[in-house]
Design an enzyme around this catalytic site. Structure first.
Site, PDB file in Angstrom:
ATOM      1  N   GLU A   1      -3.404   7.562  -4.300  1.00 35.85           N
ATOM      2  CA  GLU A   1      -3.250   6.295  -3.579  1.00 35.85           C
ATOM      3  C   GLU A   1      -3.099   5.128  -4.553  1.00 35.85           C
ATOM      4  O   GLU A   1      -3.807   5.063  -5.558  1.00 35.85           O
ATOM      5  CB  GLU A   1      -4.488   6.081  -2.701  1.00 35.85           C
ATOM      6  CG  GLU A   1      -4.449   4.789  -1.897  1.00 35.85           C
ATOM      7  CD  GLU A   1      -5.775   4.569  -1.155  1.00 35.85           C
ATOM      8  OE1 GLU A   1      -5.892   5.035  -0.016  1.00 35.85           O
ATOM      9  OE2 GLU A   1      -6.678   3.933  -1.722  1.00 35.85           O
TER      10      GLU A   1
ATOM     11  N   TYR B   1       0.866  -1.187   0.000  1.00 37.44           N
ATOM     12  CA  TYR B   1       0.000   0.000   0.000  1.00 37.44           C
ATOM     13  C   TYR B   1       0.897   1.229   0.000  1.00 37.44           C
ATOM     14  O   TYR B   1       1.842   1.316   0.790  1.00 37.44           O
ATOM     15  CB  TYR B   1      -0.889   0.022   1.254  1.00 37.44           C
ATOM     16  CG  TYR B   1      -1.658   1.323   1.399  1.00 37.44           C
ATOM     17  CD1 TYR B   1      -2.946   1.433   0.903  1.00 37.44           C
ATOM     18  CD2 TYR B   1      -1.071   2.453   1.998  1.00 37.44           C
ATOM     19  CE1 TYR B   1      -3.649   2.635   1.000  1.00 37.44           C
ATOM     20  CE2 TYR B   1      -1.768   3.658   2.096  1.00 37.44           C
ATOM     21  CZ  TYR B   1      -3.049   3.735   1.600  1.00 37.44           C
ATOM     22  OH  TYR B   1      -3.740   4.919   1.680  1.00 37.44           O
TER      23      TYR B   1
END
Ligand code: GDP
Ligand code: MN
Length: 336
Positions: A164, A86
């Site tokens: 993101e 992530y």
């Protein structure tokens, strides 16, 4: 403004973040081999909702998702990977500095993940080797520089509030952004008009294709006429296999494409075409019908009326295709 995944990925590739090969489609298409079909929705959590599917039959997968009301799809090459990271970038509200948020265990359950760490990069200096070193050490992967640089560029040059990547997959080809979530600052959109036009340009005029389970293919122009044609087929005892609304102002290519799309459905035995010419010109439609019909050898039943009707009828009649005066008689013959 929240961007769609495919829009975010286009900016990713502009700023040097590697992404899988892919294409955006608005109706079912057959891409050979193993691919990932991804519904383009602004909400996340698609993985859990079955809206990200690995498949060898992109056509049926897209048809299925269309039945759930989804209209835009990203089809990507399948990339196998053993690890998902992530990583995201946003402005630290307190200090006004950009920060990179990173976790070695990315993927769909990131909310529950406890191993997320934040790295602040002071706005008054550029990204340094030791910044990236610390991140790479933390997630156990070397090669984050282009990713981190790209994310910072999104914040500083594209006015992103959030950029993101979840997941960033570690593959044989290096790190690849499998997903994107980008939110642009609404107050700064005026600075990026050109980019936004570029992102939105590819969206085609409003056509649509839907698959059902009967054996009659239906083509119409405009949602109203197409639905009415479908209802007529049902009322008269038939069962539609699929329908294609070619939308307003359809040209020859669009009509030919519609016949191919509808006609290559193996269930389709006959095709009913119901066109009411307005902006749409019947002569263009007729040429498209000939072109499409030369590729799809199934009986067609054409009702064609409106602008340039005589020219359209002449083109079809000369080629031996009967043109009906009204939809009832066209469908009547198709169901005979
Ligand atoms: P989200 O659930 O809406 O965030 O959708 P994602 O794009 O993140 O997809 C959900 C999950 O599907 C990811 O965590 C990946 O594990 C998997 N996935 C997404 N894209 C690909 C891909 O191109 N290849 C493979 N193998 N898996 C993918
Ligand atoms: Mn995701």
């Amino acid at each position: 403004m929240k961007l769609y995944e495919y829009e975010g990925k286009k900016i990713f590739s502009i700023v040097g973040i590697p992404i899988p090969k892919g294409q955006v489609v608005y109706s079912p298409v057959n891409v050979p081999g193993k691919v990932v079909v991804k519904a383009q929705l602004l909400e996340g959590g698609r993985g859990k909702r079955g809206l990200v599917r690995v498949t060898e039959d992109s056509f049926s997968t897209i048809s299925d998702m269309m039945k759930e009301g989804i209209s835009t799809f990203l089809i990507e090459e399948f990339v196998s990977h053993d690890r998902e990271i992530y990583i995201s970038a946003m402005m630290d509200r307190e200090s006004g500095n950009p920060m990179i948020i990173i976790s070695p265990n990315g993927g769909i359950n990131i909310e529950e993940s406890k191993d997320v760490r934040t790295f602040v990069i002071p706005l008054d200096r550029t990204l340094m080797r030791y910044d990236v070193d610390a991140m790479e050490k933390y997630v156990g992967y070397r090669g984050l520089t282009p990713i981190v640089q790209g994310l910072l560029k999104l914040l500083l040059e594209y006015d992103a509030e959030l950029a993101e990547i979840n997941p960033l997959a570690i593959t044989e080809r290096g790190a690849l952004a499998l997903d994107s979530k980008v939110i642009l600052d609404d107050n700064a959109l005026f600075r990026h008009e050109e980019l936004l036009n570029e992102l939105r340009r590819e969206k085609p005029a409003s056509d649509s294709y839907v698959e059902l389970d009967g054996d009659i293919g239906i083509i119409g122009n405009g949602a109203g006429l197409t639905m009415a044609t479908m209802d007529l087929v049902k009322l008269m005892g038939g069962n539609p296999a699929d329908f294609f609304d070619v939308g307003g102002g359809a040209d020859m290519q669009k009509v030919a494409f519609a016949i191919e799309r509808v006609g290559t459905n193996p269930r389709v035995k006959k095709i009913v075409i119901n066109i009411f010419g307005g902006i749409t010109r019947c002569d263009e439609v007729a040429k498209g019908i000939l072109d499409g019909h030369s590729k799809v050898n199934k009986p067609i039943y054409v009702r064609l009326t409106g602008t340039k009707e005589d020219e359209g009828k002449e083109i079809l009649t000369k080629a031996g295709i009967k043109v009906y005066e009204d939809a009832l008689s066209a469908i009547g013959d198709a169901l005979r």
